[in-house]
Design an enzyme around this catalytic site. Structure first.
Site, mmCIF file in Angstrom:
data_model
loop_
_atom_site.group_PDB
_atom_site.id
_atom_site.type_symbol
_atom_site.label_atom_id
_atom_site.label_comp_id
_atom_site.label_asym_id
_atom_site.label_seq_id
_atom_site.Cartn_x
_atom_site.Cartn_y
_atom_site.Cartn_z
ATOM 1 N N HIS A 102 0.821 -1.210 0.000
ATOM 2 C CA HIS A 102 0.000 0.000 0.000
ATOM 3 C C HIS A 102 0.857 1.263 0.000
ATOM 4 O O HIS A 102 2.067 1.227 0.294
ATOM 5 C CB HIS A 102 -0.897 0.013 1.237
ATOM 6 N N GLU A 110 -2.120 -7.735 6.819
ATOM 7 C CA GLU A 110 -0.763 -7.615 7.350
ATOM 8 C C GLU A 110 -0.490 -8.698 8.387
ATOM 9 O O GLU A 110 -1.406 -9.181 9.070
ATOM 10 C CB GLU A 110 -0.571 -6.238 7.973
#
Length: 371
Positions: free
Chosen positions: A54, A147
């Site tokens: 990201h 994550e």
């Protein structure tokens, strides 16, 4: 040639370091007899998978370890990075992208937004929604891409070097094949087996979505996170390059914002690392790395089998327990059979390559002297 040899040595050293704790790796006792053992794999069509981190998030700026969705949104710079990487991946429409996926986090979905809008022919791709997540189609959101969970370190400061190191201890051990090492306090990724299962399940979902374009090739993009991407890649590819990972870490992290890691392969035959954050990685990693991968595949099989059996036992379903036990012993048996053959083949190939190179040099020297 010297660079490739150095990388192979670095990888081999990492593997040997992990071997230091192999003595305490869980071992599963085998039953009296396994009736059948099928080690044949059905090859699948290869896919190019572009794993993208990201853009810059508010947590990145604040230096906070935030691994619980939906998490922080992108900063203004992060949105600019998302637009830039989206345009680059779209490549004016000559992209050959079959599918785009993202984790449950706001920051990954915002980063994926421009590319998705471009692929749909929309001109307002730069108008990235502020959130909250989800902002994408539910079919494009895969929790497995989340994550790597920080456990007890959730919400702590990354500026503390000890904290950052503690967050990476378990993932680094997993990369060396020691999946049993716990991520302290995490119920999402308590160990490498759990992480391997959930991220690989997401990759399997992406692969199964298929939908190859007219070129007949599969090419998908998945927006995820630095620790999750780097850990899964180094745990699974046939040519892990720990030197490029070390160089990245020296530059400030495991993967830069909107950095890309490209792998090619399929869930059956395995994966090859093509590039890491713009750095090309050799498909032939050298004998040291090949032997490390042979060792890794051998020791991870019983760990994964034991974990799946344990999960089945906790579930309490006799059928699932029986299936997990049989599958586990099949997988461990296959690993035991494949290991000596893989080692022999790798060593033989290395000698043959060395012999060919030496012969080629002799011919070249001969020609030079003749001329």
């Amino acid at each position: 040639m010297q660079l490739f040899a150095t990388r192979s040595c670095v990888t081999a050293c990492v593997g040997l370091a992990g071997a230091g704790v192999i003595a305490v790796t869980p071992v599963i006792a085998s039953p009296p007899r396994v009736q059948s053992l099928d080690v044949q794999l059905v090859s699948g069509e290869d896919m190019v998978l572009d794993l993208v981190r990201h853009g810059e998030s508010a947590d990145n700026v604040a230096g906070i370890i935030g691994t619980t969705p939906p998490g922080a949104a992108l900063t203004d710079l992060g949105q600019e990075q998302a637009i830039t990487v989206g345009q680059a991946l779209y490549n004016g429409g000559t992209n050959d992208i079959d599918g785009v996926f993202a984790s449950e986090f706001t920051r990954t979905q915002q980063t994926a937004w421009p590319l998705i809008e471009l692929l749909q022919g929309k001109s307002d791709y730069a108008d990235i929604p502020a959130g909250p997540a989800p902002i994408l189609d539910p079919t494009q959101i895969l929790p497995g891409l989340n994550e790597l969970n920080a456990g007890v370190l959730e919400g702590t400061s990354q500026s503390n070097e000890l904290t950052s190191l503690l967050y990476l201890v378990a993932p680094l051990a997993w990369m060396s094949g020691q999946y049993w090492v716990p991520q302290l306090g995490s119920t999402v990724d308590p160990n490498g087996m759990a992480f391997e299962d959930r991220f690989s399940d997401a990759v399997q979902t992406i692969y199964d979505a298929g939908g190859a374009l007219d070129d007949g090739e599969l090419h998908d993009v998945a927006f995820s996170h630095a620790a999750a991407i780097s850990t899964w890649v180094m745990m699974n590819v046939k040519n892990p390059d720990f030197e490029v990972l070390l160089d990245e870490f020296k530059s400030g992290g495991l993967l830069s914002n909107t950095g890309q890691v490209v792998v090619e392969g399929n869930p059956t035959d395995g994966w090859t690392l093509i590039s890491y954050d713009g750095t090309a990685v050799p498909a032939d990693p050298g004998l040291g790395t090949e032997l490390f991968v042979d060792y890794r595949d051998l020791i991870t099989a019983p760990q994964m089998a034991g974990w799946h059996i344990w999960e089945a036992v906790l579930g309490g379903d006799p059928t699932e327990i029986s299936t997990a036990v049989q599958t586990g012993f099949d997988d461990v048996g296959a690993a035991l059979l494949q290991f000596p053959q893989a080692v022999f083949t790798d060593i033989l190939d290395a000698f043959q390559s060395a012999g060919s190179a030496a012969a080629g040099q002799i011919v070249a020297d001969g020609l030079a002297s003749a001329i």
